[in-house]
Design a protein around this motif. Structure first.
Motif, mmCIF file in Angstrom:
data_model
loop_
_atom_site.group_PDB
_atom_site.id
_atom_site.type_symbol
_atom_site.label_atom_id
_atom_site.label_comp_id
_atom_site.label_asym_id
_atom_site.label_seq_id
_atom_site.Cartn_x
_atom_site.Cartn_y
_atom_site.Cartn_z
ATOM 1 N N ALA A 61 0.827 -1.211 0.000
ATOM 2 C CA ALA A 61 0.000 0.000 0.000
ATOM 3 C C ALA A 61 0.858 1.257 0.000
ATOM 4 C CB ALA A 61 -0.927 -0.011 1.215
ATOM 5 N N THR A 62 1.959 1.237 0.727
ATOM 6 C CA THR A 62 2.868 2.383 0.742
ATOM 7 C C THR A 62 3.439 2.640 -0.644
ATOM 8 O OG1 THR A 62 3.447 2.002 3.060
ATOM 9 C CG2 THR A 62 4.982 3.305 1.755
ATOM 10 N N ASP A 63 3.852 1.574 -1.319
ATOM 11 C CA ASP A 63 4.354 1.711 -2.688
ATOM 12 C C ASP A 63 3.264 2.272 -3.600
ATOM 13 O OD1 ASP A 63 6.837 0.741 -1.980
ATOM 14 O OD2 ASP A 63 6.457 -1.295 -2.726
ATOM 15 N N ALA A 64 2.019 1.841 -3.378
ATOM 16 C CA ALA A 64 0.908 2.302 -4.215
ATOM 17 C C ALA A 64 0.681 3.801 -4.050
ATOM 18 C CB ALA A 64 -0.359 1.534 -3.868
ATOM 19 N N VAL A 65 0.774 4.300 -2.828
ATOM 20 C CA VAL A 65 0.585 5.735 -2.596
ATOM 21 C C VAL A 65 1.683 6.536 -3.288
ATOM 22 C CG1 VAL A 65 0.672 7.540 -0.835
ATOM 23 C CG2 VAL A 65 -0.721 5.506 -0.467
#
Length: 206
Positions: A61-65
């Protein structure tokens, strides 16, 4: 359903993460980003190899943001760039709203220069409930982002800046990052689904 979304707004030239109302996209909206409901992962979770499903979700999720901000910057800077790229970083209401805003800015001949920085990123909660994806019950990660647009300008079709001199350069937005393909792709299926601007002290500009 109406969802308040944290989005970088071009329409006013303020370039702050303004909350706007928009209808959802093809995916049902995940639960609203009100209060974190499950245990937050440790701050170091994104800095080491994921050891649990919660850690892996945090990393994905962090990579997605981060990818979301990169792609939105690219699409706002290049009017010829394909908006379908947004589907690789956003879904649900966020995808619908950001597509609408970028299309509107392109119609008005506006173009961004510079890139948005993420000064702080704090994971608030992880929920891996995948019991009913068709109803929006999918794994979600709630992430607070302090964004920085101090190096960003927006130009009109004549090349003149439309950014207000009173523009806040930093601010906080809480994003819900959802994975509608968790069963098949628990790592790479994360997309920004909704966002809500937060009323709190901004982080320092970079």
């Amino acid at each position: 359903m109406k969802i308040r979304l944290g989005l970088i707004s071009w329409a006013t030239g303020t370039l702050m993460l303004a909350a706007v109302s928009a209808c959802g996209g093809s995916d049902p909206d995940p639960p609203a980003t009100a209060e974190p409901s499950s245990t937050s992962p440790s701050p170091s979770a994104t800095n080491s190899s994921p050891s649990t499903p919660s850690d892996a979700a945090t990393a994905g999720a962090t990579d997605a943001v981060r990818s979301y901000f990169t792609v939105v910057d690219q699409l706002r800077s290049d009017s010829a760039a394909d908006l379908r790229k947004l589907k690789s970083v956003a879904t649900s209401a966020q995808l619908n709203a950001v597509t609408t805003l970028i299309n509107r800015s392109r119609d008005e001949g506006q173009r961004q220069t510079g890139t948005t920085a993420i000064n702080e990123l704090k994971v608030q909660s992880v929920n891996l409930d995948n019991s009913d994806p068709k109803a929006g019950k999918v794994p979600t990660v709630v992430i607070d982002v302090c964004w920085d647009v101090s190096k960003v300008d927006v130009l009109d079709k004549r090349g003149k800046s439309i950014v207000s001199p009173d523009r806040p350069d930093t601010g906080w937005t809480r994003y819900t990052v959802a994975n509608y393909k968790y069963a098949a792709d628990p790592t790479g299926g994360w997309r920004v689904a909704t966002g809500q601007d937060l009323k709190q002290t901004p982080c320092a500009a970079s």
